[in-house]
Design a protein around this motif. Sequence first.
Motif, PDB file in Angstrom:
ATOM      1  N   GLU A   1      -4.590  21.912   7.842  1.00 13.40           N
ATOM      2  CA  GLU A   1      -5.849  21.384   7.323  1.00 13.40           C
ATOM      3  C   GLU A   1      -5.585  20.071   6.598  1.00 13.40           C
ATOM      4  N   ILE A   2      -6.523  19.129   6.732  1.00 16.66           N
ATOM      5  CA  ILE A   2      -6.285  17.824   6.120  1.00 16.66           C
ATOM      6  C   ILE A   2      -7.090  17.607   4.842  1.00 16.66           C
ATOM      7  N   GLU A   3      -8.075  18.438   4.557  1.00 14.32           N
ATOM      8  CA  GLU A   3      -8.931  18.234   3.391  1.00 14.32           C
ATOM      9  C   GLU A   3      -8.163  18.506   2.095  1.00 14.32           C
ATOM     10  N   ALA A   4      -8.187  17.529   1.164  1.00 16.64           N
ATOM     11  CA  ALA A   4      -7.533  17.723  -0.128  1.00 16.64           C
ATOM     12  C   ALA A   4      -8.275  17.038  -1.268  1.00 16.64           C
ATOM     13  N   LYS A   5      -9.364  16.329  -0.991  1.00 15.73           N
ATOM     14  CA  LYS A   5     -10.045  15.575  -2.055  1.00 15.73           C
ATOM     15  C   LYS A   5     -10.468  16.472  -3.210  1.00 15.73           C
ATOM     16  N   ALA A   6     -10.918  17.681  -2.889  1.00 17.46           N
ATOM     17  CA  ALA A   6     -11.441  18.559  -3.933  1.00 17.46           C
ATOM     18  C   ALA A   6     -10.384  18.883  -4.984  1.00 17.46           C
ATOM     19  N   LEU A   7      -9.119  18.820  -4.607  1.00 15.44           N
ATOM     20  CA  LEU A   7      -8.055  19.100  -5.563  1.00 15.44           C
ATOM     21  C   LEU A   7      -8.080  18.143  -6.745  1.00 15.44           C
ATOM     22  N   PHE A   8      -8.576  16.917  -6.511  1.00 18.37           N
ATOM     23  CA  PHE A   8      -8.500  15.870  -7.527  1.00 18.37           C
ATOM     24  C   PHE A   8      -9.731  15.798  -8.405  1.00 18.37           C
ATOM     25  N   ASP A   9     -10.758  16.588  -8.110  1.00 21.95           N
ATOM     26  CA  ASP A   9     -11.966  16.573  -8.930  1.00 21.95           C
ATOM     27  C   ASP A   9     -11.647  17.137 -10.313  1.00 21.95           C
ATOM     28  N   GLY A  10     -11.708  16.271 -11.307  1.00 20.12           N
ATOM     29  CA  GLY A  10     -11.427  16.688 -12.674  1.00 20.12           C
ATOM     30  C   GLY A  10      -9.960  16.918 -12.974  1.00 20.12           C
TER      31      GLY A  10
ATOM     32  N   LYS B   1       0.852  -1.192   0.000  1.00 19.63           N
ATOM     33  CA  LYS B   1       0.000   0.000   0.000  1.00 19.63           C
ATOM     34  C   LYS B   1       0.887   1.240   0.000  1.00 19.63           C
ATOM     35  N   VAL B   2       0.567   2.193  -0.860  1.00 15.76           N
ATOM     36  CA  VAL B   2       1.335   3.435  -0.943  1.00 15.76           C
ATOM     37  C   VAL B   2       0.399   4.611  -0.699  1.00 15.76           C
ATOM     38  N   ASN B   3       0.780   5.467   0.245  1.00 14.18           N
ATOM     39  CA  ASN B   3       0.035   6.706   0.495  1.00 14.18           C
ATOM     40  C   ASN B   3       0.593   7.799  -0.406  1.00 14.18           C
ATOM     41  N   LEU B   4      -0.159   8.173  -1.431  1.00 15.76           N
ATOM     42  CA  LEU B   4       0.321   9.230  -2.330  1.00 15.76           C
ATOM     43  C   LEU B   4       0.373  10.564  -1.601  1.00 15.76           C
ATOM     44  N   TYR B   5      -0.558  10.787  -0.695  1.00 22.49           N
ATOM     45  CA  TYR B   5      -0.412  11.874   0.274  1.00 22.49           C
ATOM     46  C   TYR B   5      -1.012  11.409   1.581  1.00 22.49           C
ATOM     47  N   LEU B   6      -0.627  12.057   2.658  1.00 24.81           N
ATOM     48  CA  LEU B   6      -1.130  11.688   3.980  1.00 24.81           C
ATOM     49  C   LEU B   6      -1.195  12.950   4.830  1.00 24.81           C
TER      50      LEU B   6
ATOM     51  N   ALA C   1       0.936  16.747 -10.841  1.00 20.75           N
ATOM     52  CA  ALA C   1       0.863  18.185 -10.551  1.00 20.75           C
ATOM     53  C   ALA C   1      -0.064  18.450  -9.375  1.00 20.75           C
ATOM     54  N   THR C   2      -1.163  17.709  -9.298  1.00 21.92           N
ATOM     55  CA  THR C   2      -2.091  17.884  -8.185  1.00 21.92           C
ATOM     56  C   THR C   2      -1.461  17.438  -6.875  1.00 21.92           C
ATOM     57  N   LEU C   3      -0.725  16.333  -6.917  1.00 32.89           N
ATOM     58  CA  LEU C   3      -0.092  15.827  -5.701  1.00 32.89           C
ATOM     59  C   LEU C   3       0.921  16.812  -5.131  1.00 32.89           C
ATOM     60  N   ARG C   4       1.475  17.669  -5.958  1.00 31.71           N
ATOM     61  CA  ARG C   4       2.444  18.658  -5.453  1.00 31.71           C
ATOM     62  C   ARG C   4       1.790  19.656  -4.504  1.00 31.71           C
ATOM     63  N   HIS C   5       0.465  19.726  -4.516  1.00 37.41           N
ATOM     64  CA  HIS C   5      -0.242  20.608  -3.586  1.00 37.41           C
ATOM     65  C   HIS C   5      -0.617  19.875  -2.297  1.00 37.41           C
ATOM     66  N   THR C   6      -0.151  18.647  -2.159  1.00 36.57           N
ATOM     67  CA  THR C   6      -0.415  17.853  -0.964  1.00 36.57           C
ATOM     68  C   THR C   6       0.911  17.544  -0.279  1.00 36.57           C
ATOM     69  N   ARG C   7       0.871  16.695   0.759  1.00 38.42           N
ATOM     70  CA  ARG C   7       2.073  16.440   1.540  1.00 38.42           C
ATOM     71  C   ARG C   7       1.910  15.129   2.307  1.00 38.42           C
ATOM     72  N   ASN C   8       2.972  14.685   2.922  1.00 36.28           N
ATOM     73  CA  ASN C   8       2.900  13.642   3.945  1.00 36.28           C
ATOM     74  C   ASN C   8       3.285  14.299   5.258  1.00 36.28           C
ATOM     75  N   ASP C   9       2.314  14.492   6.125  1.00 35.75           N
ATOM     76  CA  ASP C   9       2.558  15.224   7.367  1.00 35.75           C
ATOM     77  C   ASP C   9       3.488  14.486   8.325  1.00 35.75           C
ATOM     78  N   LEU C  10       3.679  13.194   8.126  1.00 36.15           N
ATOM     79  CA  LEU C  10       4.535  12.432   9.027  1.00 36.15           C
ATOM     80  C   LEU C  10       6.007  12.456   8.616  1.00 36.15           C
ATOM     81  N   GLU C  11       6.292  13.007   7.449  1.00 43.23           N
ATOM     82  CA  GLU C  11       7.685  13.020   6.971  1.00 43.23           C
ATOM     83  C   GLU C  11       8.648  13.675   7.965  1.00 43.23           C
TER      84      GLU C  11
END
Length: 282
Positions: A190-199, A10-15, A205-215
């Motif tokens: 803030e943890i909400e990011a689902k809306a970034l992926f709509d469409g 399992k890979v977390n693309l963002y967390l 490029a979209t993932l660059r606006h997310t992160r892994n907070d545990l890094e």
Amino acid sequence: MIRSRLAPAKVNLYLHVAAPDARRYHPLQSLVMFADIGDEVTLTGQGGLTIDGPFGDGLSTGEDNLIVKAVRRFEAATSVTVDTGLHLTKNLPVASGLGGGSADAGAALHLLRCAFAPDMPDRDLEAIAATIGADGVMCLWNRSAFAEGYGEILRPVVMPQLPGVLINPMVECSTAAVYNGFDHLARFDEIEAKALFDGAEDVVATLRHTRNDLEPAAIRLQPVIADILTSLDAQPQTLLARMSGSGATCFALCATSEAAEILSRRMQALWPTAWVRACTLR
């Protein structure tokens, strides 16, 4: 009857992880995908659990193993006595942020249903998996999904296949220790990011606006993770590099399978003692 099943990484693309709530649990949101590589679980003729594979040494075959826990929960739910054995070929590093134990339990549950309760509805199998852990259900179905709550609330999502590379520097990251470090740093966002992926047409490029907070917490625990990420970022085949889960495995996304194979060979040369695998996320 199916006698063997892949337990995919399992890979977390963002967390994204929030501050602990009143229960001291961490609400989160993550986009998870599953690789075409992983452990393998097999039904055998003997009773009990046996383990081999490159990362099998020293693993418990007792009641604390998640496969054994899955067997016990299956027996309790079905009133069936499991009279066959299970064998785990452990191909994934331990405590690596790839959901290996939960995936192993999920594969075992599929095999047990096939062998002992073929008419069991999916919802009943899912209920058993949910008792294994917060990621028990997602690792049962191995489908791309947004995970919310504590990881147990899943919204399936259609994703393109993503070529990539997984690399683990052969250090373990205790999930509890990483979360403790995360709380100590107290960098909650803030943890909400689902809306970034709509469409979104460009996943990377979209993932660059997310992160892994545990890094940051994982890097404080195992600084080599930062070196791995720097090394991945320096390679021309890497579109995005990030840590998965609570570490220490990192991943890179690539444009093609050929690029992933080149990057895999390059990283193995740069990090000869690391575990490195090209894969496709699905």
